[in-house]
Structure formats: structure tokens, C-alpha cells
Design a protein around this motif. Sequence first.
Motif, PDB file in Angstrom:
ATOM      1  N   LEU A  18       0.825  -1.198   0.000  1.00  0.00           N
ATOM      2  CA  LEU A  18       0.000   0.000   0.000  1.00  0.00           C
ATOM      3  C   LEU A  18       0.865   1.256   0.000  1.00  0.00           C
ATOM      4  O   LEU A  18       0.518   2.245  -0.639  1.00  0.00           O
ATOM      5  CB  LEU A  18      -0.941   0.007   1.210  1.00  0.00           C
ATOM      6  N   THR A  19       1.971   1.211   0.726  1.00  0.00           N
ATOM      7  CA  THR A  19       2.895   2.345   0.758  1.00  0.00           C
ATOM      8  C   THR A  19       4.249   1.873   1.260  1.00  0.00           C
ATOM      9  O   THR A  19       4.352   0.860   1.930  1.00  0.00           O
ATOM     10  CB  THR A  19       2.367   3.497   1.645  1.00  0.00           C
ATOM     11  N   GLN A  20       5.277   2.620   0.895  1.00  0.00           N
ATOM     12  CA  GLN A  20       6.629   2.393   1.386  1.00  0.00           C
ATOM     13  C   GLN A  20       7.128   3.719   1.927  1.00  0.00           C
ATOM     14  O   GLN A  20       6.737   4.782   1.434  1.00  0.00           O
ATOM     15  CB  GLN A  20       7.549   1.923   0.255  1.00  0.00           C
ATOM     16  N   TYR A  21       8.021   3.653   2.945  1.00  0.00           N
ATOM     17  CA  TYR A  21       8.460   4.890   3.564  1.00  0.00           C
ATOM     18  C   TYR A  21       9.813   4.719   4.249  1.00  0.00           C
ATOM     19  O   TYR A  21      10.174   3.624   4.666  1.00  0.00           O
ATOM     20  CB  TYR A  21       7.423   5.385   4.583  1.00  0.00           C
ATOM     21  N   THR A  22      10.535   5.814   4.350  1.00  0.00           N
ATOM     22  CA  THR A  22      11.751   5.870   5.150  1.00  0.00           C
ATOM     23  C   THR A  22      11.340   6.388   6.513  1.00  0.00           C
ATOM     24  O   THR A  22      10.845   7.509   6.634  1.00  0.00           O
ATOM     25  CB  THR A  22      12.796   6.810   4.518  1.00  0.00           C
ATOM     26  N   LYS A  23      11.533   5.547   7.538  1.00  0.00           N
ATOM     27  CA  LYS A  23      11.174   5.943   8.897  1.00  0.00           C
ATOM     28  C   LYS A  23      12.340   6.666   9.564  1.00  0.00           C
ATOM     29  O   LYS A  23      12.152   7.623  10.288  1.00  0.00           O
ATOM     30  CB  LYS A  23      10.771   4.715   9.710  1.00  0.00           C
ATOM     31  N   ASP A  24      13.562   6.194   9.298  1.00  0.00           N
ATOM     32  CA  ASP A  24      14.743   6.809   9.896  1.00  0.00           C
ATOM     33  C   ASP A  24      15.924   6.565   8.970  1.00  0.00           C
ATOM     34  O   ASP A  24      16.099   5.464   8.456  1.00  0.00           O
ATOM     35  CB  ASP A  24      15.013   6.194  11.274  1.00  0.00           C
ATOM     36  N   LEU A  25      16.736   7.598   8.775  1.00  0.00           N
ATOM     37  CA  LEU A  25      17.930   7.488   7.949  1.00  0.00           C
ATOM     38  C   LEU A  25      19.019   8.322   8.598  1.00  0.00           C
ATOM     39  O   LEU A  25      18.808   9.486   8.927  1.00  0.00           O
ATOM     40  CB  LEU A  25      17.666   7.992   6.530  1.00  0.00           C
ATOM     41  N   GLU A  82      22.623   4.023   8.807  1.00  0.00           N
ATOM     42  CA  GLU A  82      21.505   3.317   9.434  1.00  0.00           C
ATOM     43  C   GLU A  82      20.220   3.702   8.706  1.00  0.00           C
ATOM     44  O   GLU A  82      19.960   4.890   8.500  1.00  0.00           O
ATOM     45  CB  GLU A  82      21.386   3.675  10.915  1.00  0.00           C
ATOM     46  N   LEU A  83      19.464   2.698   8.348  1.00  0.00           N
ATOM     47  CA  LEU A  83      18.208   2.931   7.639  1.00  0.00           C
ATOM     48  C   LEU A  83      17.117   2.061   8.239  1.00  0.00           C
ATOM     49  O   LEU A  83      17.310   0.857   8.422  1.00  0.00           O
ATOM     50  CB  LEU A  83      18.359   2.588   6.145  1.00  0.00           C
ATOM     51  N   VAL A  84      15.997   2.683   8.541  1.00  0.00           N
ATOM     52  CA  VAL A  84      14.785   1.956   8.927  1.00  0.00           C
ATOM     53  C   VAL A  84      13.785   2.249   7.812  1.00  0.00           C
ATOM     54  O   VAL A  84      13.334   3.383   7.647  1.00  0.00           O
ATOM     55  CB  VAL A  84      14.254   2.409  10.302  1.00  0.00           C
ATOM     56  N   TYR A  85      13.489   1.216   7.027  1.00  0.00           N
ATOM     57  CA  TYR A  85      12.648   1.362   5.838  1.00  0.00           C
ATOM     58  C   TYR A  85      11.439   0.451   5.975  1.00  0.00           C
ATOM     59  O   TYR A  85      11.584  -0.735   6.268  1.00  0.00           O
ATOM     60  CB  TYR A  85      13.459   0.995   4.588  1.00  0.00           C
ATOM     61  N   GLY A  86      10.263   1.009   5.816  1.00  0.00           N
ATOM     62  CA  GLY A  86       9.050   0.228   6.042  1.00  0.00           C
ATOM     63  C   GLY A  86       8.117   0.204   4.858  1.00  0.00           C
ATOM     64  O   GLY A  86       8.245   0.975   3.904  1.00  0.00           O
ATOM     65  N   GLY A  87       7.173  -0.696   4.969  1.00  0.00           N
ATOM     66  CA  GLY A  87       6.108  -0.803   3.983  1.00  0.00           C
ATOM     67  C   GLY A  87       4.840  -1.273   4.661  1.00  0.00           C
ATOM     68  O   GLY A  87       4.886  -2.049   5.622  1.00  0.00           O
ATOM     69  N   ALA A 115      15.580  -0.269  -0.162  1.00  0.00           N
ATOM     70  CA  ALA A 115      16.452   0.051   0.965  1.00  0.00           C
ATOM     71  C   ALA A 115      17.917  -0.005   0.531  1.00  0.00           C
ATOM     72  O   ALA A 115      18.730   0.847   0.914  1.00  0.00           O
ATOM     73  CB  ALA A 115      16.184  -0.920   2.118  1.00  0.00           C
ATOM     74  N   ARG A 116      18.250  -0.996  -0.278  1.00  0.00           N
ATOM     75  CA  ARG A 116      19.622  -1.143  -0.782  1.00  0.00           C
ATOM     76  C   ARG A 116      20.024   0.099  -1.582  1.00  0.00           C
ATOM     77  O   ARG A 116      21.154   0.594  -1.448  1.00  0.00           O
ATOM     78  CB  ARG A 116      19.692  -2.385  -1.666  1.00  0.00           C
ATOM     79  N   GLN A 117      19.125   0.606  -2.394  1.00  0.00           N
ATOM     80  CA  GLN A 117      19.426   1.788  -3.203  1.00  0.00           C
ATOM     81  C   GLN A 117      19.631   3.021  -2.331  1.00  0.00           C
ATOM     82  O   GLN A 117      20.513   3.835  -2.591  1.00  0.00           O
ATOM     83  CB  GLN A 117      18.311   2.042  -4.225  1.00  0.00           C
ATOM     84  N   ILE A 118      18.839   3.152  -1.270  1.00  0.00           N
ATOM     85  CA  ILE A 118      18.990   4.297  -0.366  1.00  0.00           C
ATOM     86  C   ILE A 118      20.364   4.254   0.298  1.00  0.00           C
ATOM     87  O   ILE A 118      21.056   5.269   0.375  1.00  0.00           O
ATOM     88  CB  ILE A 118      17.855   4.312   0.684  1.00  0.00           C
ATOM     89  N   ILE A 119      20.781   3.072   0.775  1.00  0.00           N
ATOM     90  CA  ILE A 119      22.105   2.936   1.399  1.00  0.00           C
ATOM     91  C   ILE A 119      23.210   3.242   0.382  1.00  0.00           C
ATOM     92  O   ILE A 119      24.185   3.941   0.691  1.00  0.00           O
ATOM     93  CB  ILE A 119      22.297   1.527   2.002  1.00  0.00           C
TER      94      ILE A 119
END
Length: 160
Positions: A18-25, A82-87, A115-119
Motif C-alpha cells: 500500500l505504501t513504502q516509507y523511510t522511517k529513519d535514515l 543506518e536505515l529503517v525502511y518500512g512498507g 532500501a539497498r538503493q537508499i544505502i
Amino acid sequence: MTTENGAQEGANPSLNILTQYTKDLSFENPGAPRSLQARDGAPAININVNVNANPISGSDFDVVLTLNAEAKDGDKVLFVAELVYGGVFRITGFPQEHMLPVLFIECPRLLFPFARQIIADVTRNGGFPPLMIDPIDFSQMFAQRVAEEQARAKVQAVPN
């Protein structure tokens, strides 16, 4: 008839993001600009991965993939990412016994490329070559987590 996870009995299994989001980066480059100088060898990179899932409503679940990467040259930290990535996933039509594997294997498998691309982008933007994390075997991670929880339950069940 509806099952306890909101699935229609006999319905075709369905998994929708339904959605994807970056919670913490977070990205730290504590030794900059010295940490960006050429070095003789590749840094030691340690990557930790964790997956959590929580119900939101009957068939909607929040699945969170946490990636921590630390690069060191000897005892000096070059960078920490550090990445916290959710969906948010809508999961219907799966038998109850398949819900945990769907949540802890299939959902993070769908989130991982993003998430891999963000890192990779954040490490490149931090002045380093992009960190391209190798594919993760979420099935093996899930099996290990189940084994650890079963071992913990056995220890707690043993009377003193």
C-alpha cells in the motif's frame, strides 16, 4: 466466511504494497575529510539486518526492514549508515500458518531493493563508493529466528 486475519476463505492469496516509507535514515562520516583519502586496502564493512512486522488492521501489516552498515579502517570508523525502511502491506487469502513466512520473508524481499538503493545513494553522497549490499536470504534469517525462539522457549520451559 472470514478468517481471523481478515482473509476470505477460498480467496486467492494476495499481497499488495500500500505504501513504502523511510522511517529513519542516518549517515555519519566522523573522520571527514581524512576518511575520504585513498587507502591501501578495502575497509572492513559490517552489516546488520533486522525485520519486524506489526498488524495495523485485519489484513494490513507494517513491515520494517532495518539495515545498519559500519565501515572501519583498522579501529577508525569511516562511516556508519543506518536505515529503517518500512512498507504497509495488505495480505489476504493466505492460510494462518503462512502468515509469518509472508511477513518475514516475502515482504522484506520486496522492500530490500529500495532500501539497498537508499544505502548506496547515502554512502555515495557521503563521499565513498556506493555500498551495494549483497542480496539477503530472508528465508534463512526467518528460519534462524524461529530456531532461536524455539530454543528460548525450551529453556524457559525447563523447571528449576
